[in-house]
Scaffold this motif. Sequence first.
Motif, PDB file in Angstrom:
ATOM      1  N   ARG A 164      -6.579  -6.832   9.163  1.00 45.66           N
ATOM      2  CA  ARG A 164      -5.961  -7.943   8.445  1.00 45.66           C
ATOM      3  C   ARG A 164      -4.459  -7.785   8.282  1.00 45.66           C
ATOM      4  N   THR A 165      -3.959  -6.521   8.357  1.00 47.74           N
ATOM      5  CA  THR A 165      -2.508  -6.341   8.203  1.00 47.74           C
ATOM      6  C   THR A 165      -1.859  -5.629   9.384  1.00 47.74           C
ATOM      7  N   ASP A 195      -6.255  -1.448   9.693  1.00 48.27           N
ATOM      8  CA  ASP A 195      -6.860  -2.605   9.028  1.00 48.27           C
ATOM      9  C   ASP A 195      -6.478  -3.861   9.806  1.00 48.27           C
ATOM     10  N   LYS A 232     -10.932  -0.452   6.583  1.00 48.62           N
ATOM     11  CA  LYS A 232     -10.217  -1.088   5.476  1.00 48.62           C
ATOM     12  C   LYS A 232      -9.091  -0.182   5.023  1.00 48.62           C
ATOM     13  N   ASP A 233      -7.918  -0.744   4.832  1.00 48.81           N
ATOM     14  CA  ASP A 233      -6.787  -0.027   4.248  1.00 48.81           C
ATOM     15  C   ASP A 233      -7.303   0.784   3.048  1.00 48.81           C
ATOM     16  N   SER A 277       0.840  -1.199   0.000  1.00 45.31           N
ATOM     17  CA  SER A 277       0.000   0.000   0.000  1.00 45.31           C
ATOM     18  C   SER A 277       0.874   1.248   0.000  1.00 45.31           C
ATOM     19  N   SER A 305     -11.405   0.425  13.578  1.00 45.95           N
ATOM     20  CA  SER A 305     -11.130  -0.655  12.639  1.00 45.95           C
ATOM     21  C   SER A 305     -11.744  -0.324  11.286  1.00 45.95           C
ATOM     22  N   LEU A 342      -6.281  -0.028  -0.554  1.00 43.57           N
ATOM     23  CA  LEU A 342      -6.546  -1.364  -1.081  1.00 43.57           C
ATOM     24  C   LEU A 342      -7.258  -1.317  -2.435  1.00 43.57           C
TER      25      LEU A 342
END
Lengths: 583, 583
Positions: free
Chosen positions: B262-263, B260, B279-280, B188, B277, B283
């Motif tokens: 997830r990462t 995010d 989303k990047d 990213s 929380s 992405l």
Amino acid sequence: LKGNHRRNLEVLRERLASSGLDGFIVPMSDPFQNEVVSPHFNRVQFLTHFTGSSGFVLVLSQTAIFFTDGRYTTQAREEVDQTLFEIRGHWVQAIHPFLKEGLRIGFDPWTLTVTHRDHLKMSPVSWISCVENPVDQIWQNRPPQPWAPLKIQGEEFAGESSSSKRQKIAQELKAQGLDAFVLTAGDSLAWLLNIRGGDVDRTPIPFCYGVIHQTGCVDFFIDPKKVSFAVRDFLGADITLHPLENLESFLKTLKRVGFDVRTAPFAIVDVLKESVSGKDPCLLPRACKNAVEQEGARQCHIVDGMALTKFLYFLQHHPYDDGFDEAQAVLKLQSFRTGGKHYQGDSFETISATGPHSAWCHYHTKPHTNRSLKKGEMYLVDSGGQYLNGTTDVTRTIILGGKATPQQKNHYTRVLKGYIALATIKFPKGTSGSHLDILVRQYLWEEGLDFCHATGHGVGSYLSVHEGPQCITPRLVEAPLMPGMILSNEPGYYLEGAYGIRSENLMLVQECKGLKGFLEFETLTWAPFDPNLIDFDQLSLKEKQWLKAYHADVLRLLSPSLSEKEREWVEGLIDVFTPLKPS
Amino acid sequence: LKGNHRRNLEVLRERLASSGLDGFIVPMSDPFQNEVVSPHFNRVQFLTHFTGSSGFVLVLSQTAIFFTDGRYTTQAREEVDQTLFEIRGHWVQAIHPFLKEGLRIGFDPWTLTVTHRDHLKMSPVSWISCVENPVDQIWQNRPPQPWAPLKIQGEEFAGESSSSKRQKIAQELKAQGLDAFVLTAGDSLAWLLNIRGGDVDRTPIPFCYGVIHQTGCVDFFIDPKKVSFAVRDFLGADITLHPLENLESFLKTLKRVGFDVRTAPFAIVDVLKESVSGKDPCLLPRACKNAVEQEGARQCHIVDGMALTKFLYFLQHHPYDDGFDEAQAVLKLQSFRTGGKHYQGDSFETISATGPHSAWCHYHTKPHTNRSLKKGEMYLVDSGGQYLNGTTDVTRTIILGGKATPQQKNHYTRVLKGYIALATIKFPKGTSGSHLDILVRQYLWEEGLDFCHATGHGVGSYLSVHEGPQCITPRLVEAPLMPGMILSNEPGYYLEGAYGIRSENLMLVQECKGLKGFLEFETLTWAPFDPNLIDFDQLSLKEKQWLKAYHADVLRLLSPSLSEKEREWVEGLIDVFTPLKPS
């Protein structure tokens, strides 16, 4: 009538104000979360005059909002007085801007599932639970509650005793470390206790709740007057009857008790201590029909197919110059079903739609919309029957008079190719309906077309015509298809203002013969497709072979009940579908 | 070597005991959550000698458990000393029975994402965050950290300035009410700042973190020695450089900051106040390639296709009696790629697998497994290149010597039919890869066959060869395909002990010409399929037409770079695929 709605709203607002409330929500639901809401519980219709099946009202001190989904906005604009109600989209998406911080909004905890309540909780208003529903308090001439006695669903139809079912559920509860589970879905209790009721329109479900314990015993909450001595005997000592009004105090005594957020009214979960969110343990065993239920489904579909095939023959050979209309067609079809073995009535309100009406997915004939069947128009019939040995649901679209345009044939054929692709797929265990959905849409997509409803829903065994968890839909739903599940396969295409097409059969999930770990569909529904709507050049050899074999099965299974002329007609269809060469 | 592992485990246990810990978890991950873990961070390999890419160790006082997924259990049994480690399935499913109530288990908060931490939290142990990783403390002769200077990814490849990208992300943050977002994925940041690094094997990603603010400014945390004066100039005044060790104190100063799950390593989220929380935000814009990146992808795929086509020609015309082996094939293919325009190296370790090796989905030749290519065996090559203008990934399977068995042809053809069905589908916007996945499996399913990996993954633009959110998989993933996304289409079939088949091209999602609201795939990869593996009787007329047109495009696009003989060979293939009649 409009004056009544204005007056009712005024009285309701006064009542809310005197209770210190700034507003009140009115979902279209009954306390048992049935899909079809009886007039007694249809507070939305009482307030708004809306007759569709999806609605939700928010009454505030200065405004009132009527929410419905895309299918019903046109109808809402016709039926709902817009000087009283703003009309908006589905409440789940559209309600939040109206729920402003600081407002005190009342709700009836019996009308909301936990899922819905959790969604509403995200807004910054103060939610006030009302013990008495203020709409009921102002409702004069309220229709009475539905009332039907319980009937025994014998093991010759149910295929397994209630005690055997209850023992399996009890094992499940033990494995999950639960003392008990509150059953809030009427069809789960009907299945579990091998009984049927009649409190829901065209669906043999009683208004009731139940609690199943780790012992396999059930506390069953229902109006005791619905339970005859014979039924009490049948239920036996493991089932304890209680009047509905004792539910709340009983629930307070339970520990480690499960509930299903999708069907549990908030009122019930609110009184539970130590409750655990889980899945209704009857859901899967009810969905996976046993061998007796499967055989019942096969048998009732032959009876039902006979009625529909006679009806289609009648329509194909009708002159269409005598004003025969949509409403008469409904009665005509019913007359063919009446007297069929184990027939109890229709499983839902028949959709009998001609010409542009067929483009409405959920059209129901009303006196002011009723149209005559005319040559050259499409006619769509979506109907089903309740039989003691199963529930049916079938749709056929035909071209009246037999002459279709190339465009009509193109659309019908693409829908049909999708139907066949899904009906013939073999798929590994673990596959969900969401994986399969694309099969029916792919040929419409080639031309940039699609349809806006799901492809298939689960169907009960002399129970709801819509049941879960199984479904075939583009929504991503984790519900693997399992042997014994019954699903509809009903792709369509709708050209607004012109015509609609839908072809629907029910299918039974089976282990795939010869392929370990794979499943396939057994076709349950038997009635001819209309060859006048098919563009044969678009069909592959395999598709032609499938259609020929299907119509040969229709003939074989139905011919004992068909007249000579009807039989000849079906025989002729087999020849039409004889594959000549691949395309 | 085994003695070392025993001794290391003893020393580690002593250290854990002295810290009051009953155990410690060692995921295979780096602090930047890269898919490929460098030897410096591969603590699992240090402890166990396991060389695969999926592993997780739990060290307890008396036992130690090595977790890996189904693909690697055979390899784990060969490589891991089972007197020291029990071998189990994937840790997400298998770890909980070992996490007994009351145990104090340590973890390194840089090695776990929030998602993984939340999963572990469900167990009843006490989790102790360790500031220093005890494995690092006992690790002698630890390999050095990868170290590569930053490079500028010019706008002629990136297609948009960093400042333009950052302004769009800033708008997004404003809309979400966020002051800032912590970017924890190296790709990213590489995309956002138009830079590339070299700290990850075969992937131009630097080890770094960043914080983008509502102003569009970025605080960029990276080893300052990697950033030349030229790169500093390029980054400009809106990008503030910080050494990595200042990250934690900087993060503590932020308010309303997104991350995010997830990462984001748990270590980062742990120090954030008021974190949200999300989303990047890079992405989706990273996944949807702009016009320049799309054109770069087209161009680099022509260069890459030339190399692979020369390699396939070489293999088809090789005598197979000279001991030419899998490892030599890797070098041969690399030699064809070397010198190609903008070529920077391979995008992942080439899979060069012959005979039964091709049935392992992730086979990598090692000295003790290396096999010669033999006539009559299958050969599978899965490889890709990193180019300044794009990343490639392609798989072909051929039959050496040209003579395939009917079974091999049947399997290859079913995989190919699936490939074509996916490559040619037109689908409405909103469709996810999960909806499309069945298209490639349907013909295998007809015979009860399937393959155990996903059908397609996202691919970056001179970045990771695996990127999200786009994917084509039977897992139900809500990630609608959008124009500009690049995905692989790589169905396969693997017959253990005999052979494996995979055919893979990359595809670019495009608006569908002439069909409003619909999308389709543009093929990016150009290299011949092996006609000797095709059962032409199974192909429909449409499939033959597609294959003929594809090979005509291969010839048209690659011929300027092919030799006379190579060109003739491809020309001959077009004729092979000329459709004679429908099947």
